[in-house]
Write a protein that holds these residues in place. Structure first.
Motif, PDB file in Angstrom:
ATOM      1  N   MET A  51       0.843  -1.197   0.000  1.00 33.33           N
ATOM      2  CA  MET A  51       0.000   0.000   0.000  1.00 33.33           C
ATOM      3  C   MET A  51       0.879   1.248   0.000  1.00 33.33           C
ATOM      4  O   MET A  51       0.591   2.234  -0.667  1.00 33.33           O
ATOM      5  CB  MET A  51      -0.907   0.035   1.240  1.00 33.33           C
ATOM      6  N   GLN A  54       2.240   2.012  -3.431  1.00 34.28           N
ATOM      7  CA  GLN A  54       1.308   2.620  -4.395  1.00 34.28           C
ATOM      8  C   GLN A  54       1.629   4.100  -4.655  1.00 34.28           C
ATOM      9  O   GLN A  54       1.436   4.595  -5.745  1.00 34.28           O
ATOM     10  CB  GLN A  54      -0.132   2.525  -3.866  1.00 34.28           C
ATOM     11  N   ARG A  59       1.931   8.904 -10.942  1.00 35.92           N
ATOM     12  CA  ARG A  59       2.497  10.013 -11.702  1.00 35.92           C
ATOM     13  C   ARG A  59       3.346  10.963 -10.835  1.00 35.92           C
ATOM     14  O   ARG A  59       4.270  11.592 -11.326  1.00 35.92           O
ATOM     15  CB  ARG A  59       1.325  10.810 -12.286  1.00 35.92           C
ATOM     16  N   MET A  74       0.882   2.020 -14.386  1.00 36.68           N
ATOM     17  CA  MET A  74      -0.502   2.006 -13.897  1.00 36.68           C
ATOM     18  C   MET A  74      -1.072   0.595 -13.842  1.00 36.68           C
ATOM     19  O   MET A  74      -1.879   0.277 -12.967  1.00 36.68           O
ATOM     20  CB  MET A  74      -1.414   2.896 -14.774  1.00 36.68           C
ATOM     21  N   HIS A  77       0.122  -0.653 -10.671  1.00 40.62           N
ATOM     22  CA  HIS A  77      -0.573   0.067  -9.598  1.00 40.62           C
ATOM     23  C   HIS A  77      -1.969  -0.544  -9.369  1.00 40.62           C
ATOM     24  O   HIS A  77      -2.371  -0.804  -8.244  1.00 40.62           O
ATOM     25  CB  HIS A  77      -0.669   1.545  -9.984  1.00 40.62           C
ATOM     26  N   TYR A  82      -5.779  -3.836  -6.319  1.00 43.95           N
ATOM     27  CA  TYR A  82      -6.894  -4.780  -6.161  1.00 43.95           C
ATOM     28  C   TYR A  82      -6.504  -5.994  -5.312  1.00 43.95           C
ATOM     29  O   TYR A  82      -7.253  -6.411  -4.431  1.00 43.95           O
ATOM     30  CB  TYR A  82      -7.412  -5.246  -7.529  1.00 43.95           C
ATOM     31  N   TYR A 150     -12.326  12.686 -14.798  1.00 41.79           N
ATOM     32  CA  TYR A 150     -11.163  11.866 -14.422  1.00 41.79           C
ATOM     33  C   TYR A 150     -10.261  12.653 -13.472  1.00 41.79           C
ATOM     34  O   TYR A 150      -9.756  12.128 -12.482  1.00 41.79           O
ATOM     35  CB  TYR A 150     -10.398  11.452 -15.687  1.00 41.79           C
ATOM     36  N   TRP A 153     -11.705  12.782 -10.048  1.00 35.82           N
ATOM     37  CA  TRP A 153     -11.567  11.457  -9.434  1.00 35.82           C
ATOM     38  C   TRP A 153     -10.141  11.239  -8.932  1.00 35.82           C
ATOM     39  O   TRP A 153      -9.920  10.735  -7.840  1.00 35.82           O
ATOM     40  CB  TRP A 153     -11.943  10.346 -10.441  1.00 35.82           C
ATOM     41  N   ARG A 154      -9.155  11.648  -9.755  1.00 40.55           N
ATOM     42  CA  ARG A 154      -7.749  11.417  -9.397  1.00 40.55           C
ATOM     43  C   ARG A 154      -7.385  12.162  -8.111  1.00 40.55           C
ATOM     44  O   ARG A 154      -6.706  11.627  -7.233  1.00 40.55           O
ATOM     45  CB  ARG A 154      -6.857  11.892 -10.541  1.00 40.55           C
ATOM     46  N   HIS A 157      -9.063  10.430  -5.251  1.00 39.30           N
ATOM     47  CA  HIS A 157      -8.332   9.179  -5.001  1.00 39.30           C
ATOM     48  C   HIS A 157      -7.030   9.471  -4.230  1.00 39.30           C
ATOM     49  O   HIS A 157      -6.679   8.766  -3.287  1.00 39.30           O
ATOM     50  CB  HIS A 157      -8.046   8.540  -6.362  1.00 39.30           C
ATOM     51  N   SER A 161      -6.226   8.437  -0.418  1.00 35.57           N
ATOM     52  CA  SER A 161      -5.045   7.602  -0.163  1.00 35.57           C
ATOM     53  C   SER A 161      -4.240   8.163   1.003  1.00 35.57           C
ATOM     54  O   SER A 161      -3.730   7.404   1.831  1.00 35.57           O
ATOM     55  CB  SER A 161      -4.133   7.540  -1.387  1.00 35.57           C
ATOM     56  N   TYR A 202       0.411  18.308  -6.367  1.00 33.38           N
ATOM     57  CA  TYR A 202      -0.833  19.082  -6.358  1.00 33.38           C
ATOM     58  C   TYR A 202      -0.562  20.581  -6.247  1.00 33.38           C
ATOM     59  O   TYR A 202      -1.212  21.379  -6.897  1.00 33.38           O
ATOM     60  CB  TYR A 202      -1.723  18.651  -5.178  1.00 33.38           C
TER      61      TYR A 202
HETATM   62  C1  HEM Z   1      -7.756  -0.580  -5.687  1.00 32.49           C
HETATM   63  C2  HEM Z   1      -7.294  -0.428  -6.885  1.00 32.49           C
HETATM   64  C3  HEM Z   1      -6.694   0.846  -7.421  1.00 32.49           C
HETATM   65  C4  HEM Z   1      -6.862   1.313  -8.688  1.00 32.49           C
HETATM   66  C5  HEM Z   1      -7.656   0.653  -9.798  1.00 32.49           C
HETATM   67  C6  HEM Z   1      -6.140   2.552  -8.797  1.00 32.49           C
HETATM   68  C7  HEM Z   1      -6.054   3.330  -9.916  1.00 32.49           C
HETATM   69  C8  HEM Z   1      -5.408   4.524 -10.023  1.00 32.49           C
HETATM   70  C9  HEM Z   1      -5.395   5.360 -11.204  1.00 32.49           C
HETATM   71  C10 HEM Z   1      -6.106   5.053 -12.531  1.00 32.49           C
HETATM   72  C11 HEM Z   1      -4.657   6.459 -10.893  1.00 32.49           C
HETATM   73  C12 HEM Z   1      -4.397   7.673 -11.780  1.00 32.49           C
HETATM   74  C13 HEM Z   1      -3.103   7.626 -12.460  1.00 32.49           C
HETATM   75  C14 HEM Z   1      -2.828   8.864 -13.287  1.00 32.49           C
HETATM   76  O1  HEM Z   1      -3.652   9.266 -14.105  1.00 32.49           O
HETATM   77  O2  HEM Z   1      -1.767   9.422 -13.064  1.00 32.49           O
HETATM   78  C15 HEM Z   1      -4.198   6.312  -9.547  1.00 32.49           C
HETATM   79  C16 HEM Z   1      -3.411   7.220  -8.894  1.00 32.49           C
HETATM   80  C17 HEM Z   1      -3.019   7.118  -7.580  1.00 32.49           C
HETATM   81  N1  HEM Z   1      -3.316   6.094  -6.708  1.00 32.49           N
HETATM   82 FE1  HEM Z   1      -4.417   4.450  -7.139  1.00 32.49          FE
HETATM   83  N2  HEM Z   1      -5.541   2.826  -7.575  1.00 32.49           N
HETATM   84  C18 HEM Z   1      -5.869   1.810  -6.710  1.00 32.49           C
HETATM   85  C19 HEM Z   1      -5.498   1.694  -5.385  1.00 32.49           C
HETATM   86  C20 HEM Z   1      -4.720   2.618  -4.723  1.00 32.49           C
HETATM   87  C21 HEM Z   1      -4.321   2.497  -3.328  1.00 32.49           C
HETATM   88  C22 HEM Z   1      -4.707   1.349  -2.403  1.00 32.49           C
HETATM   89  C23 HEM Z   1      -3.554   3.592  -3.053  1.00 32.49           C
HETATM   90  C24 HEM Z   1      -2.870   3.994  -1.779  1.00 32.49           C
HETATM   91  C25 HEM Z   1      -2.676   3.272  -0.749  1.00 32.49           C
HETATM   92  C26 HEM Z   1      -3.478   4.402  -4.249  1.00 32.49           C
HETATM   93  C27 HEM Z   1      -2.790   5.585  -4.358  1.00 32.49           C
HETATM   94  C28 HEM Z   1      -2.740   6.375  -5.480  1.00 32.49           C
HETATM   95  C29 HEM Z   1      -2.070   7.645  -5.563  1.00 32.49           C
HETATM   96  C30 HEM Z   1      -1.326   8.319  -4.425  1.00 32.49           C
HETATM   97  C31 HEM Z   1      -2.256   8.113  -6.868  1.00 32.49           C
HETATM   98  C32 HEM Z   1      -1.760   9.441  -7.463  1.00 32.49           C
HETATM   99  C33 HEM Z   1      -2.946  10.398  -7.535  1.00 32.49           C
HETATM  100  C34 HEM Z   1      -2.630  11.604  -8.412  1.00 32.49           C
HETATM  101  O3  HEM Z   1      -1.713  11.575  -9.236  1.00 32.49           O
HETATM  102  O4  HEM Z   1      -3.366  12.605  -8.279  1.00 32.49           O
HETATM  103  N3  HEM Z   1      -4.200   3.778  -5.246  1.00 32.49           N
HETATM  104  N4  HEM Z   1      -4.658   5.124  -9.033  1.00 32.49           N
END
Ligand code: HEM
Ligand code: HEM
Length: 210
Positions: A51, A54, A59, A74, A77, A82, A150, A153-154, A157, A161, A202
């Protein structure tokens, strides 16, 4: 040269987020328990370390990842997300599983007692982290169905996180059997740098990662 760098990066990630926690786990002077209990504990620790990873498979870590294709990063990731979110959702249940092999202990009662011990801050933090992790998993799985862009959402997300990793790390440090000074230092360093990279992305966006 680029291929070599990619290989070094992959080795470094495996050593830092899987090798190091296993090594620190073997060093901890906690008395060992049954094989099953120790195996579950190690699996939970590795899942948590993944975790933390991640934050580096995103990015916001693009300087280190510039030799890799973002699409392939990705893919990892998402797969790691999952798999280990699922493992950790079962972690409270896994704690009581070994009791099925011990005589005279009420497993269901022990489980209910554990998840309702609201006067233990370590448990409350675990419950909060568990809920945040469930939302993280569900909103990732259903991203395309959500009525938000998107980009929104990012950011959602990313912020989720951060909240999750803060509560989860605090929970692990308070309750973990194998969490000594070295393990605490590893977790806090990995979490702090990961959060810093994301917040820098950010608040100081470059045209490439905005
Ligand atoms: C459960 C399945 C997960 C999926 C399908 C997923 C998917 C994604 C996707 C599609 C992005 C955007 C990438 C981009 O456009 O740059 C992303 C970014 C990110 N994810 Fe996940 N993720 C998951 C789980 C997690 C978990 C568990 C964590 C942390 C413990 C995490 C932390 C992050 C962080 C820190 C970013 C960067 C956000 C940003 O650039 O604004 N993700 N993730
Ligand atoms: C319903 C929520 C949760 C409950 C009731 C709970 C309960 C516990 C308990 C009682 C322990 C100590 C286990 C032992 O001494 O054998 C523990 C350890 C641990 N928990 Fe949780 N937890 C919860 C959620 C989480 C979440 C969401 C994560 C990670 C994302 C997590 C990660 C860990 C880790 C890594 C350990 C340390 C394992 C070890 O050192 O052996 N927990 N948890």
């Amino acid at each position: 040269m680029e291929n070599k760098l990619k290989t070094y990066n992959r080795i470094a990630a495996v050593v830092a987020f899987i090798g190091l926690p296993i090594f620190l786990w073997t060093l901890s002077d906690v008395p060992s328990r049954t094989f099953l209990k120790d195996a579950i504990s190690l699996l939970t620790l590795i899942a948590f370390s993944c975790m933390l990873m991640q934050f580096y498979l995103a990015r916001s870590n693009n300087k280190l990842l510039k030799v890799h294709r973002m699409g392939s990063v990705m893919k990892w990731h998402k797969a790691i997300g999952y798999v280990f979110v699922t493992v950790l959702l079962f972690h409270p249940l896994l704690i009581v599983v070994p009791r099925y092999f011990e005589a005279g202990i009420e497993r269901e009662e022990a489980f209910v007692r554990m998840i309702t011990t609201f006067d233990n801050p370590g448990i409350v933090l675990g419950l909060i982290a568990w809920c945040l992790m469930l939302i993280l998993g569900l909103t990732s799985m259903l991203r395309k169905q959500l009525p938000i862009t998107y980009k929104t959402w990012r950011i959602f997300h990313g912020i989720l996180s951060i909240a999750f990793i803060v509560c989860a790390s605090w929970h692990v440090i308070m309750l973990g059997r194998h969490i000594d000074m070295a393990m605490t230092l590893f977790m806090l360093t990995a979490a702090t740098i990961g959060i810093f990279l994301l917040l820098r992305n950010y608040f100081l966006p470059t045209p490439k990662n905005a």
